[in-house]
Design an enzyme around this catalytic site. Structure first.
Site, PDB file in Angstrom:
ATOM      1  N   TRP A  23       1.005  -0.510   0.158  1.00 36.17           N
ATOM      2  CA  TRP A  23      -0.135   0.012  -0.516  1.00 36.17           C
ATOM      3  C   TRP A  23       0.929   0.967   0.176  1.00 36.17           C
ATOM      4  O   TRP A  23       0.516   2.691  -0.180  1.00 36.17           O
ATOM      5  CB  TRP A  23      -1.098  -0.078   1.047  1.00 36.17           C
ATOM      6  CG  TRP A  23      -0.857  -0.344   2.709  1.00 36.17           C
ATOM      7  CD1 TRP A  23       0.532   0.265   3.059  1.00 36.17           C
ATOM      8  CD2 TRP A  23      -0.232  -1.543   2.870  1.00 36.17           C
ATOM      9  NE1 TRP A  23       1.022  -0.451   4.597  1.00 36.17           N
ATOM     10  CE2 TRP A  23       0.542  -2.114   4.553  1.00 36.17           C
ATOM     11  CE3 TRP A  23      -0.733  -2.830   2.778  1.00 36.17           C
ATOM     12  CZ2 TRP A  23       0.397  -2.331   4.785  1.00 36.17           C
ATOM     13  CZ3 TRP A  23      -0.616  -4.233   3.158  1.00 36.17           C
ATOM     14  CH2 TRP A  23      -0.193  -4.410   4.144  1.00 36.17           C
ATOM     15  N   ARG A  24       2.274   0.507   0.320  1.00 32.60           N
ATOM     16  CA  ARG A  24       3.044   2.169  -0.097  1.00 32.60           C
ATOM     17  C   ARG A  24       3.595   2.692  -1.271  1.00 32.60           C
ATOM     18  O   ARG A  24       4.177   3.592  -1.375  1.00 32.60           O
ATOM     19  CB  ARG A  24       4.382   2.025   1.514  1.00 32.60           C
ATOM     20  CG  ARG A  24       3.749   1.818   2.575  1.00 32.60           C
ATOM     21  CD  ARG A  24       4.675   1.847   3.606  1.00 32.60           C
ATOM     22  NE  ARG A  24       4.635   1.773   4.764  1.00 32.60           N
ATOM     23  CZ  ARG A  24       5.391   1.999   6.090  1.00 32.60           C
ATOM     24  NH1 ARG A  24       6.217   0.646   5.745  1.00 32.60           N
ATOM     25  NH2 ARG A  24       4.669   1.758   6.941  1.00 32.60           N
ATOM     26  N   GLU A  36      -5.496   0.522   5.439  1.00 32.56           N
ATOM     27  CA  GLU A  36      -4.970   1.277   7.662  1.00 32.56           C
ATOM     28  C   GLU A  36      -6.700   0.337   7.734  1.00 32.56           C
ATOM     29  O   GLU A  36      -6.402  -0.054   9.267  1.00 32.56           O
ATOM     30  CB  GLU A  36      -6.247   2.582   7.354  1.00 32.56           C
ATOM     31  CG  GLU A  36      -4.765   3.055   6.407  1.00 32.56           C
ATOM     32  CD  GLU A  36      -3.236   2.915   7.878  1.00 32.56           C
ATOM     33  OE1 GLU A  36      -3.565   2.051   8.886  1.00 32.56           O
ATOM     34  OE2 GLU A  36      -2.126   2.980   7.203  1.00 32.56           O
ATOM     35  N   THR A  42      -4.663  -6.400  12.738  1.00 32.06           N
ATOM     36  CA  THR A  42      -4.371  -7.895  12.060  1.00 32.06           C
ATOM     37  C   THR A  42      -2.951  -7.426  12.000  1.00 32.06           C
ATOM     38  O   THR A  42      -2.151  -6.350  11.474  1.00 32.06           O
ATOM     39  CB  THR A  42      -5.018  -8.314  11.369  1.00 32.06           C
ATOM     40  OG1 THR A  42      -6.647  -7.764  11.376  1.00 32.06           O
ATOM     41  CG2 THR A  42      -4.817  -8.945  10.691  1.00 32.06           C
ATOM     42  N   LEU A  79     -10.354 -12.732   8.021  1.00 33.19           N
ATOM     43  CA  LEU A  79     -10.097 -11.166   8.616  1.00 33.19           C
ATOM     44  C   LEU A  79     -10.734 -10.786  10.085  1.00 33.19           C
ATOM     45  O   LEU A  79      -9.760  -9.917  11.001  1.00 33.19           O
ATOM     46  CB  LEU A  79      -9.973 -10.020   8.047  1.00 33.19           C
ATOM     47  CG  LEU A  79      -8.678 -10.125   6.773  1.00 33.19           C
ATOM     48  CD1 LEU A  79      -9.138  -8.603   6.221  1.00 33.19           C
ATOM     49  CD2 LEU A  79      -7.527  -9.478   7.524  1.00 33.19           C
ATOM     50  N   GLY A  80     -12.086 -11.394  10.254  1.00 30.31           N
ATOM     51  CA  GLY A  80     -12.400 -11.032  11.614  1.00 30.31           C
ATOM     52  C   GLY A  80     -13.043  -9.593  11.467  1.00 30.31           C
ATOM     53  O   GLY A  80     -12.518  -8.928  10.467  1.00 30.31           O
ATOM     54  N   TYR A 119      -8.533   7.799  13.863  1.00 30.50           N
ATOM     55  CA  TYR A 119      -7.112   7.461  13.194  1.00 30.50           C
ATOM     56  C   TYR A 119      -6.587   7.071  11.579  1.00 30.50           C
ATOM     57  O   TYR A 119      -6.014   7.739  10.557  1.00 30.50           O
ATOM     58  CB  TYR A 119      -6.866   6.359  14.066  1.00 30.50           C
ATOM     59  CG  TYR A 119      -5.570   5.434  12.919  1.00 30.50           C
ATOM     60  CD1 TYR A 119      -4.258   6.011  13.174  1.00 30.50           C
ATOM     61  CD2 TYR A 119      -5.986   4.352  12.172  1.00 30.50           C
ATOM     62  CE1 TYR A 119      -3.520   5.588  12.999  1.00 30.50           C
ATOM     63  CE2 TYR A 119      -5.111   3.945  11.560  1.00 30.50           C
ATOM     64  CZ  TYR A 119      -3.783   4.084  11.343  1.00 30.50           C
ATOM     65  OH  TYR A 119      -2.715   3.608  10.414  1.00 30.50           O
ATOM     66  N   ASP A 137      -2.975   5.862  17.066  1.00 28.09           N
ATOM     67  CA  ASP A 137      -2.846   4.329  17.007  1.00 28.09           C
ATOM     68  C   ASP A 137      -2.264   4.069  18.062  1.00 28.09           C
ATOM     69  O   ASP A 137      -1.919   4.729  19.030  1.00 28.09           O
ATOM     70  CB  ASP A 137      -2.634   3.650  15.658  1.00 28.09           C
ATOM     71  CG  ASP A 137      -1.750   3.337  15.270  1.00 28.09           C
ATOM     72  OD1 ASP A 137      -0.186   3.824  15.749  1.00 28.09           O
ATOM     73  OD2 ASP A 137      -1.513   2.053  14.786  1.00 28.09           O
ATOM     74  N   CYS A 191      10.219   0.431  18.722  1.00 30.87           N
ATOM     75  CA  CYS A 191       9.054   0.331  20.318  1.00 30.87           C
ATOM     76  C   CYS A 191       8.085   0.001  20.480  1.00 30.87           C
ATOM     77  O   CYS A 191       6.810  -0.361  20.888  1.00 30.87           O
ATOM     78  CB  CYS A 191       8.348   1.825  20.862  1.00 30.87           C
ATOM     79  SG  CYS A 191       8.765   2.542  21.867  1.00 30.87           S
ATOM     80  N   CYS A 202      16.556   2.930  18.164  1.00 32.69           N
ATOM     81  CA  CYS A 202      15.501   4.166  17.607  1.00 32.69           C
ATOM     82  C   CYS A 202      16.323   5.224  17.375  1.00 32.69           C
ATOM     83  O   CYS A 202      17.258   5.956  18.435  1.00 32.69           O
ATOM     84  CB  CYS A 202      15.150   4.314  19.574  1.00 32.69           C
ATOM     85  SG  CYS A 202      13.801   5.375  19.143  1.00 32.69           S
ATOM     86  N   CYS A 208      14.413  10.103  24.254  1.00 34.42           N
ATOM     87  CA  CYS A 208      12.982   9.403  25.479  1.00 34.42           C
ATOM     88  C   CYS A 208      13.115   9.581  26.414  1.00 34.42           C
ATOM     89  O   CYS A 208      13.956   9.306  27.398  1.00 34.42           O
ATOM     90  CB  CYS A 208      13.253   8.236  24.821  1.00 34.42           C
ATOM     91  SG  CYS A 208      12.024   6.749  25.166  1.00 34.42           S
TER      92      CYS A 208
END
Length: 350
Positions: A23-24, A36, A42, A79-80, A119, A137, A191, A202, A208
């Site tokens: 999808w990118r 999304e 999932t 996928l539920g 989101y 999210d 993370c 990171c 952080c």
């Protein structure tokens, strides 16, 4: 630490480390929206094949709007959370009727569509349209709570709204989509939610608070979940020659409108099962146990006990609310939820 300090390190890291995801490669509004919705609760690896298959069958919003429900649910099978795809179709119909088949480049209008929350609206707005809107999210909430060492309950809507406001204030005007994706990516790959974060990898470790104070595993804070309700069920694999019985669930509620193997509340004995089959005007010839299985939903657990029941062959396609179908029909036409996946083998082996 000022939150805007994370922007440049995150964007640089993202460009070097982002995963190559389908999808990118072509982030059209439709593609971002589909991905999304699929990615909610999932795993990414599980979504890839579903995403490719879904777009092959429904390449555009108009295709989604007119897709027969059985086919749509079959594409989503496994996928539920089937209400997600039902709401997608409702939204697609609205987009066709109100916006000529194109998702509007307007955050508030996207947010108003069925099944779309802040989101998803933020993801589509920022990634597909370049609008300065956050997409917050669980991954993002975890990252921000650790960086800021904020101990508030991230399950509260007030906390999510505050984080959305804070991130919107520091998002770069020219790259809001990349910024949102960098936070998602960091939460998904570095993370991480279970176990210790990979702090050495990171890009904002020097900013952080949780890393500085050794409190990474203390964040994020979440209120304890309510215990899931347990429901006992008896599942019947009723075989009529080369066909087997299914029935349709109610149009509202859990797994609404999907097909399932017939089942009854409680754990029934063989004698009780045989009596139930006879009440359907069917003649049971043989019964055997099909084992126990468990399926976990968000608020309920099904503890299941199954039986294979062979009945005297009848040409009738219906018995009560049961429908007899062959194996080929079930694979291409009737979506059976993954809750019953443990019992499919008893149908396929005969």
């Amino acid at each position: 630490m000022k939150l805007e300090e994370i922007t440049e390190p995150l964007l640089s890291w993202y460009e070097e480390n982002k995963r190559d995801l389908p999808w990118r490669r072509e982030p059209t509004p439709y593609h971002v929206w589909v991905s999304e919705i699929m990615l909610q609760q999932t795993r990414v690896e599980a979504v890839k094949d579903y995403y490719r298959r879904f777009l092959a069958e429904l390449p555009g919003i108009r295709d989604l709007a007119v897709c027969p429900e059985n086919k749509l649910l079959k594409l989503w099978e496994g996928l539920g959370y089937y209400n997600r795809v039902k709401n997608m179709q409702k939204a697609a119909k609205e987009i066709v009727e109100e916006y000529g088949g194109n998702i509007p480049p307007d955050y508030e209008k996207i947010l108003a569509l069925p099944g779309i929350g802040s989101y998803t609206a933020g993801a589509v707005s920022s990634i597909a349209f370049g609008l300065k809107k956050p997409a917050v999210d669980g991954n993002v909430l975890r990252v921000i709570s650790r960086i800021t060492e904020n101990g508030e309950d991230i399950l509260k809507q007030s906390v999510k709204r505050r984080v959305e406001q804070e991130l919107e204030a520091v998002m770069p005007e020219d790259r809001p989509g990349a910024f949102n994706q960098s936070l998602m990516e960091l939460g998904a790959t570095v993370c991480i939610p279970n176990g210790m974060a990979k702090c050495d990898a990171c890009p904002v470790r020097h900013l952080c608070g949780a890393r500085a104070h050794g409190t990474v595993l203390d964040f994020p804070k979440k209120a304890a979940k309510k215990q899931r309700r347990i429901e006992e069920k008896t599942v019947l694999l009723i075989q009529n020659g080369q066909e087997y019985a299914i029935c349709k669930r109610p149009d509202k509620g859990l797994l609404a409108g999907l097909y399932e193997f017939p089942n009854m509340e409680g754990w029934l004995t063989q004698e009780e099962v045989l009596s139930a089959v006879e009440e359907l005007k069917l003649m049971p010839l043989h019964i055997r146990a099909a084992g126990e299985a468990k399926h976990i939903f968000s608020h309920v657990e099904w503890h299941m006990k199954g039986y294979v029941v062979k009945v005297a062959t009848t040409e009738e396609k219906k018995a009560g609310n049961l429908l007899f179908i062959n194996k080929k029909e079930s694979k291409g036409k009737y979506p059976i939820p993954s809750a019953f996946s443990a019992y499919r083998k008893y149908i396929e082996e005969d």
